[in-house]
Scaffold this motif. Sequence first.
Motif, PDB file in Angstrom:
ATOM      1  N   GLU A 163      12.218  11.922 -11.283  1.00 57.62           N
ATOM      2  CA  GLU A 163      10.962  11.436 -10.680  1.00 57.62           C
ATOM      3  C   GLU A 163      10.542  10.116 -11.335  1.00 57.62           C
ATOM      4  O   GLU A 163      10.055   9.207 -10.673  1.00 57.62           O
ATOM      5  N   ASN A 184       3.096  11.501  11.492  1.00 52.31           N
ATOM      6  CA  ASN A 184       2.776  12.550  10.513  1.00 52.31           C
ATOM      7  C   ASN A 184       2.952  13.952  11.121  1.00 52.31           C
ATOM      8  O   ASN A 184       3.545  14.836  10.509  1.00 52.31           O
ATOM      9  N   SER A 235      -1.825  13.765  -2.473  1.00 48.78           N
ATOM     10  CA  SER A 235      -2.805  14.839  -2.673  1.00 48.78           C
ATOM     11  C   SER A 235      -2.197  16.047  -3.389  1.00 48.78           C
ATOM     12  O   SER A 235      -2.861  16.721  -4.173  1.00 48.78           O
ATOM     13  N   LYS A 293       7.382   3.222   9.092  1.00 46.58           N
ATOM     14  CA  LYS A 293       7.494   4.652   9.378  1.00 46.58           C
ATOM     15  C   LYS A 293       8.304   4.808  10.657  1.00 46.58           C
ATOM     16  O   LYS A 293       8.150   4.010  11.577  1.00 46.58           O
ATOM     17  N   LYS A 311      -4.149   5.231  -4.054  1.00 48.97           N
ATOM     18  CA  LYS A 311      -4.011   6.683  -3.919  1.00 48.97           C
ATOM     19  C   LYS A 311      -2.644   7.131  -4.443  1.00 48.97           C
ATOM     20  O   LYS A 311      -1.732   6.313  -4.592  1.00 48.97           O
ATOM     21  N   ARG A 348       0.839  -1.207   0.000  1.00 49.09           N
ATOM     22  CA  ARG A 348       0.000   0.000   0.000  1.00 49.09           C
ATOM     23  C   ARG A 348       0.873   1.257   0.000  1.00 49.09           C
ATOM     24  O   ARG A 348       0.748   2.121  -0.854  1.00 49.09           O
ATOM     25  N   GLU A 366       5.270   9.585  -7.422  1.00 52.25           N
ATOM     26  CA  GLU A 366       6.428  10.038  -8.202  1.00 52.25           C
ATOM     27  C   GLU A 366       6.052  10.194  -9.673  1.00 52.25           C
ATOM     28  O   GLU A 366       6.435  11.160 -10.330  1.00 52.25           O
ATOM     29  N   ASN A 417       9.897  13.738   4.919  1.00 48.53           N
ATOM     30  CA  ASN A 417       9.151  12.498   5.135  1.00 48.53           C
ATOM     31  C   ASN A 417       9.985  11.269   4.738  1.00 48.53           C
ATOM     32  O   ASN A 417       9.835  10.183   5.307  1.00 48.53           O
ATOM     33  N   SER A 447      -4.900   9.136  12.010  1.00 56.63           N
ATOM     34  CA  SER A 447      -4.106   8.351  11.063  1.00 56.63           C
ATOM     35  C   SER A 447      -4.232   6.865  11.401  1.00 56.63           C
ATOM     36  O   SER A 447      -3.622   6.380  12.352  1.00 56.63           O
ATOM     37  N   GLU A 475      16.290  14.014  -4.341  1.00 55.87           N
ATOM     38  CA  GLU A 475      15.284  14.981  -3.863  1.00 55.87           C
ATOM     39  C   GLU A 475      15.967  16.229  -3.303  1.00 55.87           C
ATOM     40  O   GLU A 475      15.428  17.330  -3.364  1.00 55.87           O
ATOM     41  N   HIS A 496      -3.102   4.172  10.081  1.00 53.47           N
ATOM     42  CA  HIS A 496      -1.997   3.229   9.861  1.00 53.47           C
ATOM     43  C   HIS A 496      -0.752   3.508  10.696  1.00 53.47           C
ATOM     44  O   HIS A 496       0.126   2.648  10.799  1.00 53.47           O
ATOM     45  N   GLN A 553       1.695   3.590  -3.321  1.00 61.47           N
ATOM     46  CA  GLN A 553       1.209   4.975  -3.292  1.00 61.47           C
ATOM     47  C   GLN A 553       2.372   5.932  -3.557  1.00 61.47           C
ATOM     48  O   GLN A 553       2.238   6.925  -4.273  1.00 61.47           O
TER      49      GLN A 553
HETATM   50  N1  3HC Z   1      -2.158  12.176  -0.155  1.00 60.83           N
HETATM   51  C1  3HC Z   1      -2.977  11.143  -0.446  1.00 60.83           C
HETATM   52  N2  3HC Z   1      -3.323  10.217   0.473  1.00 60.83           N
HETATM   53  C2  3HC Z   1      -2.831  10.356   1.711  1.00 60.83           C
HETATM   54  C3  3HC Z   1      -1.959  11.390   2.071  1.00 60.83           C
HETATM   55  C4  3HC Z   1      -1.638  12.332   1.080  1.00 60.83           C
HETATM   56  N3  3HC Z   1      -0.841  13.389   1.312  1.00 60.83           N
HETATM   57  N4  3HC Z   1      -1.632  11.242   3.362  1.00 60.83           N
HETATM   58  C5  3HC Z   1      -2.275  10.155   3.806  1.00 60.83           C
HETATM   59  N5  3HC Z   1      -2.993   9.627   2.816  1.00 60.83           N
HETATM   60  C6  3HC Z   1      -3.886   8.466   2.884  1.00 60.83           C
HETATM   61  C7  3HC Z   1      -3.144   7.195   3.229  1.00 60.83           C
HETATM   62  O1  3HC Z   1      -2.606   6.595   2.065  1.00 60.83           O
HETATM   63  C8  3HC Z   1      -4.239   6.371   3.869  1.00 60.83           C
HETATM   64  O2  3HC Z   1      -5.110   5.896   2.857  1.00 60.83           O
HETATM   65  P1  3HC Z   1      -5.385   4.296   2.600  1.00 60.83           P
HETATM   66  O3  3HC Z   1      -5.745   3.708   3.911  1.00 60.83           O
HETATM   67  O4  3HC Z   1      -6.457   4.259   1.580  1.00 60.83           O
HETATM   68  O5  3HC Z   1      -4.097   3.764   2.070  1.00 60.83           O
HETATM   69  C9  3HC Z   1      -5.036   7.416   4.618  1.00 60.83           C
HETATM   70  O6  3HC Z   1      -4.769   8.661   3.961  1.00 60.83           O
HETATM   71  C10 3HC Z   1      -4.702   7.497   6.086  1.00 60.83           C
HETATM   72  O7  3HC Z   1      -3.390   8.036   6.288  1.00 60.83           O
HETATM   73  P2  3HC Z   1      -2.293   7.426   7.292  1.00 60.83           P
HETATM   74  O8  3HC Z   1      -1.562   8.545   7.912  1.00 60.83           O
HETATM   75  O9  3HC Z   1      -2.905   6.443   8.222  1.00 60.83           O
HETATM   76  O10 3HC Z   1      -1.403   6.637   6.234  1.00 60.83           O
HETATM   77  P3  3HC Z   1       0.143   6.304   6.264  1.00 60.83           P
HETATM   78  O11 3HC Z   1       0.554   5.785   7.597  1.00 60.83           O
HETATM   79  O12 3HC Z   1       0.433   5.487   5.081  1.00 60.83           O
HETATM   80  O13 3HC Z   1       0.865   7.752   6.105  1.00 60.83           O
HETATM   81  C11 3HC Z   1       2.143   8.875   4.408  1.00 60.83           C
HETATM   82  C12 3HC Z   1       0.741   8.522   4.916  1.00 60.83           C
HETATM   83  C13 3HC Z   1       2.813   9.782   5.417  1.00 60.83           C
HETATM   84  C14 3HC Z   1       1.983   9.623   3.081  1.00 60.83           C
HETATM   85  C15 3HC Z   1       2.961   7.575   4.252  1.00 60.83           C
HETATM   86  O14 3HC Z   1       2.260   6.674   3.458  1.00 60.83           O
HETATM   87  C16 3HC Z   1       4.318   7.774   3.657  1.00 60.83           C
HETATM   88  O15 3HC Z   1       5.232   8.214   4.328  1.00 60.83           O
HETATM   89  N6  3HC Z   1       4.492   7.388   2.380  1.00 60.83           N
HETATM   90  C17 3HC Z   1       5.761   7.404   1.675  1.00 60.83           C
HETATM   91  C18 3HC Z   1       6.046   8.732   1.081  1.00 60.83           C
HETATM   92  C19 3HC Z   1       5.057   9.131   0.022  1.00 60.83           C
HETATM   93  O16 3HC Z   1       4.277   8.366  -0.492  1.00 60.83           O
HETATM   94  N7  3HC Z   1       5.115  10.386  -0.375  1.00 60.83           N
HETATM   95  C20 3HC Z   1       4.226  10.896  -1.392  1.00 60.83           C
HETATM   96  C21 3HC Z   1       4.818  12.071  -1.975  1.00 60.83           C
HETATM   97  S1  3HC Z   1       6.118  11.576  -3.067  1.00 60.83           S
HETATM   98  C22 3HC Z   1       6.636  12.946  -3.662  1.00 60.83           C
HETATM   99  O17 3HC Z   1       6.290  13.901  -3.111  1.00 60.83           O
HETATM  100  C23 3HC Z   1       7.449  12.914  -4.917  1.00 60.83           C
HETATM  101  C24 3HC Z   1       8.518  13.906  -4.899  1.00 60.83           C
HETATM  102  O18 3HC Z   1       9.211  13.802  -6.063  1.00 60.83           O
HETATM  103  C25 3HC Z   1       8.122  15.281  -4.675  1.00 60.83           C
END
Ligand code: 3HC
Length: 348
Positions: free
Chosen positions: A76, A222, A110, A218, A107, A37, A46, A136, A206, A159, A208, A41
């Motif tokens: 990316e 958050n 956002s 993690k 997902k 998951r 990316e 993060n 949150s 990054e 998870h 995501q």
């Molecule tokens: N956007 C979309 N969904 C989000 C979110 C966000 N900013 N933050 C949380 N969510 C979603 C989670 O996926 C979860 O949904 P699900 O149950 O359907 O999977 C729900 O909201 C509840 O959130 P939680 O805090 O419980 O979820 P996590 O413990 O997974 O924490 C996270 C969310 C901090 C984003 C974590 O998943 C994480 O650290 N992920 C890895 C980093 C990541 O994915 N970053 C995305 C940006 S990458 C980027 O920015 C690219 C770069 O080039 C700029």
Amino acid sequence: MPTEQTQESYFQDKIDREVRIEPTDWMPDNYRKALIRQISQHAHSEIVGMLPEANWITRAPNLKRKAALLAKVQDEAGHGLYLYAACETLGITRDELYEQLHSGKAKYSSIFNYPTLTWADIGAIGWLVDGAAIMNQVPLCRASYGPYSRAMVRICKEESFHQRQGFDIMLTLCRGTEAQRGMAQDALNRWWWPSLMMFGPRDDDSPHSAQSMKWKIKRNSNDELRQRFVDITTEQAQFLGISIPDPELALDPETGHYRYGAINWEEFKAIIAGQGPCNRQRLEARKTAWADGAWVREAALAHSQKRAAGTSAGAPLADPSGVARSGPTGATSAETNLSNPQPAPYVK
Ligand code: 3HC
């Protein structure tokens, strides 16, 4: 034969002792699912994240900016690929992962559902969005799952270049004309709150976090990471001479941290439910790219089948008789091709 419970406590013990979990190790099913998951995501983020910035490649103000932006967008793509590869080690295929993205089941961040209206947005994305991503993702270099943590090491190095190129764009605008400073301020106004939302919901909302932290996927909550981001970025904004759009932002002398105003969680929920300004556009762009790339996948598959059938890239197809043809020196046709600079005659 160890029971499931013994296996689980042995597994948790390994995690507690900071022993990395590798793809062939036993792991609880929910650990595997949590990783798929999160990593998927992350990979989708990316790849979708290339779209808002690619919008400005043709309009970058000069060659230096264009080259840096091109390199960044390519990075990316690379990050997405490392992450998809890490995810595949958990027993899911790339096609399944894409299907989850295209169907809206999976997902992505956002933040990529907002439009890039001016060149200053490219600066703000680098500075704030990549800045938040680093905050993060650096702890993820110590995630308990080996392939994910190793992928993150390289991603974080890149990054950090992205963050600097963004800050440099902002600095140039902030030292420029009044109109340029206005563009930088406007971009900060629009990207500030969505950047704070990137860290995910508040800790008490949150679902998870607790389990992910127990499994050391993690390392920080958050809210903890969001606070670090606010502390660092506030002082960077002061250096740039632009204002963060939050009248409640103030240094708390007791904690040494900046207090900040309320995040609009309704907006966050709407965005992750697919109702942001660009959700539909982003998903359509990915689906179109997938459809347009069908011929590349077919060609790559045909190529790998040829190789598996014993021919090398660029060499003529194997003789269906199964007998290797010999050149004048007795070399096989592939060897002859390599040593003979003349192009092979084109045979219909
Ligand atoms: N956007 C979309 N969904 C989000 C979110 C966000 N900013 N933050 C949380 N969510 C979603 C989670 O996926 C979860 O949904 P699900 O149950 O359907 O999977 C729900 O909201 C509840 O959130 P939680 O805090 O419980 O979820 P996590 O413990 O997974 O924490 C996270 C969310 C901090 C984003 C974590 O998943 C994480 O650290 N992920 C890895 C980093 C990541 O994915 N970053 C995305 C940006 S990458 C980027 O920015 C690219 C770069 O080039 C700029």
